[in-house]
Design a protein around this motif. Structure first.
Motif, PDB file in Angstrom:
ATOM      1  N   PHE A  91       0.832  -1.211   0.000  1.00 20.39           N
ATOM      2  CA  PHE A  91       0.000   0.000   0.000  1.00 20.39           C
ATOM      3  C   PHE A  91       0.867   1.263   0.000  1.00 20.39           C
ATOM      4  N   VAL A  92       1.876   1.255   0.880  1.00 19.81           N
ATOM      5  CA  VAL A  92       2.711   2.449   1.019  1.00 19.81           C
ATOM      6  C   VAL A  92       3.571   2.659  -0.222  1.00 19.81           C
ATOM      7  N   VAL A 240      -8.627  -1.966  -2.185  1.00 16.96           N
ATOM      8  CA  VAL A 240      -7.211  -1.669  -1.956  1.00 16.96           C
ATOM      9  C   VAL A 240      -6.797  -0.419  -2.725  1.00 16.96           C
ATOM     10  N   ILE A 241      -7.284  -0.296  -3.951  1.00 21.20           N
ATOM     11  CA  ILE A 241      -6.967   0.895  -4.750  1.00 21.20           C
ATOM     12  C   ILE A 241      -7.471   2.152  -4.038  1.00 21.20           C
ATOM     13  N   GLY A 242      -8.672   2.071  -3.466  1.00 18.61           N
ATOM     14  CA  GLY A 242      -9.197   3.202  -2.706  1.00 18.61           C
ATOM     15  C   GLY A 242      -8.325   3.531  -1.505  1.00 18.61           C
ATOM     16  N   PHE A 247      -4.195   6.932   1.078  1.00 17.79           N
ATOM     17  CA  PHE A 247      -2.848   7.144   1.611  1.00 17.79           C
ATOM     18  C   PHE A 247      -2.162   8.302   0.887  1.00 17.79           C
ATOM     19  N   ALA A 248      -2.164   8.220  -0.456  1.00 11.81           N
ATOM     20  CA  ALA A 248      -1.422   9.191  -1.264  1.00 11.81           C
ATOM     21  C   ALA A 248      -1.999  10.599  -1.131  1.00 11.81           C
ATOM     22  N   VAL A 286      10.374   3.964  -0.466  1.00 11.99           N
ATOM     23  CA  VAL A 286      11.367   3.243   0.341  1.00 11.99           C
ATOM     24  C   VAL A 286      10.710   2.624   1.573  1.00 11.99           C
ATOM     25  N   CYS A 287       9.825   3.380   2.220  1.00 13.42           N
ATOM     26  CA  CYS A 287       9.094   2.828   3.369  1.00 13.42           C
ATOM     27  C   CYS A 287       8.298   1.593   2.960  1.00 13.42           C
ATOM     28  N   GLY A 288       7.698   1.640   1.777  1.00  9.24           N
ATOM     29  CA  GLY A 288       6.939   0.495   1.298  1.00  9.24           C
ATOM     30  C   GLY A 288       7.810  -0.725   1.079  1.00  9.24           C
TER      31      GLY A 288
END
Length: 486
Positions: A91-92, A240-242, A247-248, A286-288
């Motif tokens: 997700f991230v 998941v897309i939502g 997040f973004a 990078v976090c993802g």
């Protein structure tokens, strides 16, 4: 011939001092946000480290600091609860890619066009859900925390009988220190309130041997989970897309609003919004990859950085270095932190997200905006963060459309033509169609009418069709003379 190597980044004494201050502020917040999000505490530290070492070196804003934010806690908790900690990295990472795309397309400036009432409502809704959820951890409650915002609020009725009085006293004491410590300006300049509050709670817990729940320590390396190839299959799910878009967009909005606030605090170069989005996106990517929490620019750490005298981006990079050294050298220190104290830290942070002082003035001066604020906050509590923001944005757009869709109808007697002159001005849209038709249908059926639309700035299809229909019906009874169009 001498060759002088120019240092990549010059560290000034002011930046060094500021980096230590930011590190002391960020440490308990990184751990607290991670625990409240339902993930290992080390993942919050990893996000703080990446915020310093990756986003910190990239162009955009010089002085604002990135890391895990309380504003995303509710959304992360919901995602982890639905899909598991293992899916968080995907997700991230995807959210970071979206952010970089927005920056490359130079869409960063458009985040400034979002209604302030929606933003305040979003933060208020997040704050209310965050407070409701952390009240359970504040007293080490022996009951499951409900998943929804409404469930959390409803569950508070049965909470008193399930709390540990010792843990509750520890959590409430933490909040008291957070409120009182900044009032002692001399002390606040030396040590930040979050560190003092959590440090005192940890000391009391250790010295008194209190039997309260503490942070579980897994180790920095053990907490890292690189997404597997199968995990990316989740991105085919609409839900998941939502979540990724939420997040973004929310991380980007919070970052850019923080940028605007930080820019007002110093006289240096202003933030390049598009470059800042790319920097945040790279950091989240990078976090993802590391399976950590999403990052955003955080106003508390950023303001601490500016007030501590930071001059360059070296301070925010060094704060990431200090977090890395702490996590690598003394990870066991996390195990002494009581969860109740971290919950108190986040209850205090959630309360600061609710703009109590601004609500009264907003209601007195802009009641429509106050309604948008309230509906957005309630929608987030009643549904979830993403849907609540969409409701707020939709209401804000509808309010704006209503405000600009002003139409005025003036009826005058024309002695020369022996007819009624109906002058329409403004923006004739479907939103004002009832008012327009009521005025026209109230005209005497036997009188001739001259319809003057010369003052109409905009005439949409619905109004044009309605006027044509009214004119056709009136012609059968009298006469509609030359219609003057805009």
């Amino acid at each position: 011939m001498r060759v002088r190597l120019k240092p990549v980044m010059r560290v000034r004494r002011a930046d060094l001092f500021a980096s230590i201050v930011v590190f002391l502020v960020a440490l308990p917040l990184c751990v607290g946000v991670a625990v409240a999000s339902g993930v290992p505490a080390e993942l919050g530290l990893i996000t703080g480290i990446v915020g310093g070492l990756v986003a910190g070196v990239l162009p955009g804003s010089r002085l604002q600091v990135s890391g895990p934010a309380a504003g995303l806690t509710v959304l992360v908790y919901e995602a982890v609860r639905a899909y598991g900690v293992g899916a968080l990295g995907v997700f991230v990472l995807a959210a970071g890619a979206v952010q970089m795309g927005l920056g490359v397309l130079r869409l960063g400036r458009w985040f400034r066009a979002v209604s302030v009432a929606v933003v305040q409502g979003m933060l208020a809704g997040i704050g209310l859900v965050l407070i409701a959820g952390q009240l359970y951890a504040l007293g080490d409650a022996s009951m499951d925390v409900p998943g929804s915002g409404v469930g959390k609020l409803a569950g508070l009725v049965s909470l008193p009988g399930a709390v540990d009085p010792v843990a509750l006293a520890l959590g409430v004491g933490t909040i008291a220190v957070l409120v009182a410590w900044p009032r002692w300006r001399a002390g606040a300049r030396v040590l930040p309130a979050p560190l003092v509050a959590v440090g005192l709670a940890s000391g009391v817990t250790g010295v008194g041997g209190l039997d309260v729940r503490r942070v579980e320590v897994r180790g920095l390396v053990d907490a890292v989970r690189v997404p597997a190839a199968d995990d990316f299959g989740l991105l085919m799910d609409v839900g998941v897309i939502g979540t990724v878009l939420a997040f973004a967009l929310i991380a980007s909005a919070e970052t850019l609003f923080s940028s605007a606030a930080v820019d007002r605090m110093h006289s240096g170069p202003r933030t390049d919004y598009d470059k800042e989005l790319i920097a945040q996106g790279a950091g989240n990517a990078v976090c993802g990859v590391l399976g950590a929490l999403p990052m955003t620019a955080v106003i508390v750490r950023s303001s601490a950085n500016v007030r501590a005298g930071a001059r360059t981006r070296a301070s925010r990079v060094l704060h990431g270095v200090w977090l890395l050294l702490f996590a690598a050298l003394v990870p066991a220190a996390l195990g002494v932190l009581p969860v109740a104290a971290l919950a108190g830290l986040l209850v205090h942070a959630g309360a600061k997200l609710v703009p109590v002082r601004e609500v009264g003035s907003l209601w007195r001066e802009h009641r429509g905006e106050a309604v948008v604020f309230g509906v957005t906050a309630v929608a987030i509590v009643a549904t979830n963060l993403f849907e609540g923001v969409l409701v707020g944005l939709g209401l804000a757009v509808a309010k704006t459309a209503w405000d600009i869709s002003q139409v005025h109808v003036q009826v005058q007697e024309s002695l020369e033509e022996d007819a009624l002159v109906v002058r329409v001005s403004g923006n004739a849209t479907f939103l004002r169609l009832p008012k327009l038709l009521d005025a026209l249908e109230a005209l005497p059926a036997e009188r001739d009418v001259r319809l003057d639309l010369g003052g109409v700035r905009h005439l949409d299809h619905a109004c044009a069709a309605a006027l044509a229909g009214w004119a056709a019906g009136h012609q059968r009874k009298a006469q509609v003379r030359d219609v003057v169009r805009p």
